[in-house]
Design a protein around this motif. Structure first.
Motif, mmCIF file in Angstrom:
data_model
loop_
_atom_site.group_PDB
_atom_site.id
_atom_site.type_symbol
_atom_site.label_atom_id
_atom_site.label_comp_id
_atom_site.label_asym_id
_atom_site.label_seq_id
_atom_site.Cartn_x
_atom_site.Cartn_y
_atom_site.Cartn_z
ATOM 1 N N LEU A 107 0.828 -1.206 0.000
ATOM 2 C CA LEU A 107 0.000 0.000 0.000
ATOM 3 C C LEU A 107 0.865 1.259 0.000
ATOM 4 O O LEU A 107 0.550 2.249 -0.670
ATOM 5 C CB LEU A 107 -0.933 0.001 1.218
ATOM 6 N N ALA A 108 1.964 1.208 0.759
ATOM 7 C CA ALA A 108 2.856 2.364 0.811
ATOM 8 C C ALA A 108 3.492 2.635 -0.557
ATOM 9 O O ALA A 108 3.616 3.800 -0.976
ATOM 10 C CB ALA A 108 3.936 2.146 1.862
ATOM 11 N N ARG A 109 3.887 1.568 -1.258
ATOM 12 C CA ARG A 109 4.474 1.748 -2.596
ATOM 13 C C ARG A 109 3.456 2.316 -3.580
ATOM 14 O O ARG A 109 3.781 3.167 -4.416
ATOM 15 C CB ARG A 109 5.022 0.411 -3.106
ATOM 16 N N LYS A 110 2.212 1.830 -3.487
ATOM 17 C CA LYS A 110 1.168 2.343 -4.372
ATOM 18 C C LYS A 110 0.919 3.834 -4.126
ATOM 19 O O LYS A 110 0.733 4.609 -5.067
ATOM 20 C CB LYS A 110 -0.123 1.546 -4.172
ATOM 21 N N ARG A 111 0.913 4.237 -2.853
ATOM 22 C CA ARG A 111 0.708 5.651 -2.555
ATOM 23 C C ARG A 111 1.901 6.499 -3.000
ATOM 24 O O ARG A 111 1.750 7.647 -3.417
ATOM 25 C CB ARG A 111 0.480 5.841 -1.044
ATOM 26 N N GLU A 112 3.095 5.916 -2.901
ATOM 27 C CA GLU A 112 4.294 6.655 -3.298
ATOM 28 C C GLU A 112 4.340 6.873 -4.804
ATOM 29 O O GLU A 112 4.757 7.936 -5.283
ATOM 30 C CB GLU A 112 5.538 5.878 -2.840
ATOM 31 N N VAL A 113 3.885 5.887 -5.577
ATOM 32 C CA VAL A 113 3.933 5.984 -7.037
ATOM 33 C C VAL A 113 2.771 6.814 -7.583
ATOM 34 O O VAL A 113 2.957 7.690 -8.440
ATOM 35 C CB VAL A 113 3.929 4.573 -7.664
ATOM 36 N N ASN A 114 1.563 6.564 -7.083
ATOM 37 C CA ASN A 114 0.367 7.175 -7.660
ATOM 38 C C ASN A 114 -0.212 8.322 -6.840
ATOM 39 O O ASN A 114 -1.186 8.944 -7.273
ATOM 40 C CB ASN A 114 -0.713 6.112 -7.863
ATOM 41 N N GLY A 115 0.327 8.565 -5.652
ATOM 42 C CA GLY A 115 -0.174 9.662 -4.841
ATOM 43 C C GLY A 115 -1.592 9.418 -4.346
ATOM 44 O O GLY A 115 -1.970 8.294 -3.998
ATOM 45 N N LYS A 116 -2.416 10.482 -4.348
ATOM 46 C CA LYS A 116 -3.790 10.387 -3.855
ATOM 47 C C LYS A 116 -4.670 9.509 -4.735
ATOM 48 O O LYS A 116 -5.668 8.964 -4.274
ATOM 49 C CB LYS A 116 -4.403 11.778 -3.740
ATOM 50 N N LEU A 117 -4.309 9.360 -6.001
ATOM 51 C CA LEU A 117 -5.107 8.528 -6.909
ATOM 52 C C LEU A 117 -5.015 7.046 -6.558
ATOM 53 O O LEU A 117 -5.869 6.260 -6.981
ATOM 54 C CB LEU A 117 -4.638 8.744 -8.357
ATOM 55 N N ALA A 118 -3.983 6.666 -5.797
ATOM 56 C CA ALA A 118 -3.798 5.242 -5.461
ATOM 57 C C ALA A 118 -4.977 4.701 -4.661
ATOM 58 O O ALA A 118 -5.404 3.557 -4.866
ATOM 59 C CB ALA A 118 -2.501 5.060 -4.679
ATOM 60 N N THR A 119 -5.528 5.514 -3.757
ATOM 61 C CA THR A 119 -6.618 5.040 -2.896
ATOM 62 C C THR A 119 -7.916 4.804 -3.659
ATOM 63 O O THR A 119 -8.827 4.177 -3.134
ATOM 64 C CB THR A 119 -6.869 6.058 -1.768
ATOM 65 N N LYS A 120 -7.995 5.314 -4.892
ATOM 66 C CA LYS A 120 -9.215 5.147 -5.687
ATOM 67 C C LYS A 120 -9.159 3.941 -6.613
ATOM 68 O O LYS A 120 -10.154 3.611 -7.262
ATOM 69 C CB LYS A 120 -9.473 6.408 -6.515
ATOM 70 N N SER A 121 -8.017 3.272 -6.691
ATOM 71 C CA SER A 121 -7.881 2.125 -7.594
ATOM 72 C C SER A 121 -8.437 0.856 -6.956
ATOM 73 O O SER A 121 -8.459 0.702 -5.730
ATOM 74 C CB SER A 121 -6.415 1.915 -7.959
ATOM 75 N N TYR A 122 -8.863 -0.078 -7.809
ATOM 76 C CA TYR A 122 -9.438 -1.338 -7.319
ATOM 77 C C TYR A 122 -8.372 -2.214 -6.667
ATOM 78 O O TYR A 122 -8.639 -2.875 -5.662
ATOM 79 C CB TYR A 122 -10.092 -2.088 -8.480
ATOM 80 N N ASN A 123 -7.162 -2.233 -7.226
ATOM 81 C CA ASN A 123 -6.077 -3.047 -6.659
ATOM 82 C C ASN A 123 -5.734 -2.584 -5.245
ATOM 83 O O ASN A 123 -5.451 -3.402 -4.360
ATOM 84 C CB ASN A 123 -4.832 -2.964 -7.544
ATOM 85 N N TYR A 124 -5.734 -1.271 -5.040
ATOM 86 C CA TYR A 124 -5.477 -0.731 -3.704
ATOM 87 C C TYR A 124 -6.553 -1.189 -2.726
ATOM 88 O O TYR A 124 -6.265 -1.579 -1.593
ATOM 89 C CB TYR A 124 -5.439 0.803 -3.769
ATOM 90 N N TYR A 125 -7.809 -1.177 -3.187
ATOM 91 C CA TYR A 125 -8.925 -1.604 -2.335
ATOM 92 C C TYR A 125 -8.796 -3.080 -1.968
ATOM 93 O O TYR A 125 -9.034 -3.469 -0.815
ATOM 94 C CB TYR A 125 -10.243 -1.351 -3.069
ATOM 95 N N VAL A 126 -8.386 -3.915 -2.924
ATOM 96 C CA VAL A 126 -8.245 -5.358 -2.673
ATOM 97 C C VAL A 126 -7.170 -5.626 -1.620
ATOM 98 O O VAL A 126 -7.362 -6.416 -0.685
ATOM 99 C CB VAL A 126 -7.913 -6.096 -3.984
ATOM 100 N N VAL A 127 -6.018 -4.955 -1.753
ATOM 101 C CA VAL A 127 -4.938 -5.153 -0.787
ATOM 102 C C VAL A 127 -5.358 -4.653 0.591
ATOM 103 O O VAL A 127 -5.045 -5.269 1.614
ATOM 104 C CB VAL A 127 -3.658 -4.431 -1.262
#
Length: 268
Positions: A107-127
């Motif tokens: 989750l931390a890597r996703k937020r670092e790469v995509n910023g605030k948009l990471a929390t809106k992705s389906y993969n982020y929600y699954v993890v």
């Protein structure tokens, strides 16, 4: 909701208008519902599922007197008492904590790469759901251990002695802090307190300054200064951290077992 009912031992909530009567059903419970009517039901969402919590009151009869006493010495990862030891951080919990750490990094890597948009992705929600699921498993495993252990204590003993620990003062490093938080010292005391109150058992709290670890259970000698036992043992005498040797009478015992005997001396 305050319109819930108990029908044939099952919970019936207020049916939403958008759902037909044919598709609506009464909800089962983990345990048989003992109440006939419900005043209010709290609905909450956890790890992708919905749960209903019902308040319930019952007069608890006092347990039979056993005329026995015990003491519990809490440590990181295990609790010692007169009958032995209970492990509050078993191997299956260690595996779950490793998996939790892995999901947290993802989750931390996703937020670092995509910023605030990471929390809106389906993969982020699954993890995140997987992370919540493992946190829930950890909480359930530890709650089950503490509930069974405290139930055993109030069933078998009339007097129980525990330490009144200053947990915040004991958190010296981040490693020790994590171990103490996972060992649930406060929750153990909270559960044991209300169960002793329910069943008419006596809970005795040792003073924060009571030297249960440094005191000799045989002669009462208290180690001070450079003779004290630390997490690294005692450098002056070359003893290990789990070894208690009295320099007055020669008494030798495991440090935790010695602490249990000292706490037991406080019982009436």
């Amino acid at each position: 909701t305050d319109r819930a009912k108990i029908v044939n031992g099952k919970l019936r909530l207020d049916r939403p208008r958008s759902i037909s009567k044919e598709s609506w059903f009464d909800l089962k419970s983990y345990e048989a519902l003992k109440m006939d009517e419900v005043k209010v039901v709290s609905i909450f969402k956890e790890k992708g599922g919905y749960y209903a919590a019902l308040p319930y009151e019952e007069d608890m009869p006092a347990k039979a007197k056993t005329h026995q006493k015990t003491a519990v010495d809490v440590n990181v990862g295990h609790f010692n008492y007169t009958e032995g030891q209970i492990n509050v951080l078993p191997a299956k919990l260690q595996k779950l904590y490793k998996r939790i750490k892995h999901y947290q990094r993802m989750l931390a890597r996703k937020r670092e790469v995509n910023g605030k948009l990471a929390t809106k992705s389906y993969n982020y929600y699954v993890v995140r759901v997987k992370l919540q699921r493992d946190y829930c498993k950890v909480a359930n495993i530890q709650n089950d251990l503490l509930q069974k252990f405290t139930a055993k204590l109030v069933n078998n003993y009339d007097q129980i002695v525990i330490e009144d620990l200053a947990v915040k003062e004991m958190m010296m490093t981040h490693v020790a802090s994590k171990g103490m938080q996972r060992s649930l010292f406060s929750k153990f005391r909270q559960i044991l307190t209300y169960k002793c109150d329910w069943y008419g058992k006596e809970l005795i709290l040792a003073d924060k300054r009571y030297p249960s670890t440094q005191r000799c259970a045989k002669c009462g000698y208290v180690k001070k200064g450079d003779e004290k036992i630390t997490l690294q043992g005692n450098k002056k005498h070359g003893t290990k951290h789990n070894e208690y040797i009295c320099y007055e009478c020669g008494y030798n015992n495991d440090r935790d077992e010695n602490a249990v005997l000292n706490l037991l001396a406080l019982a009436k």
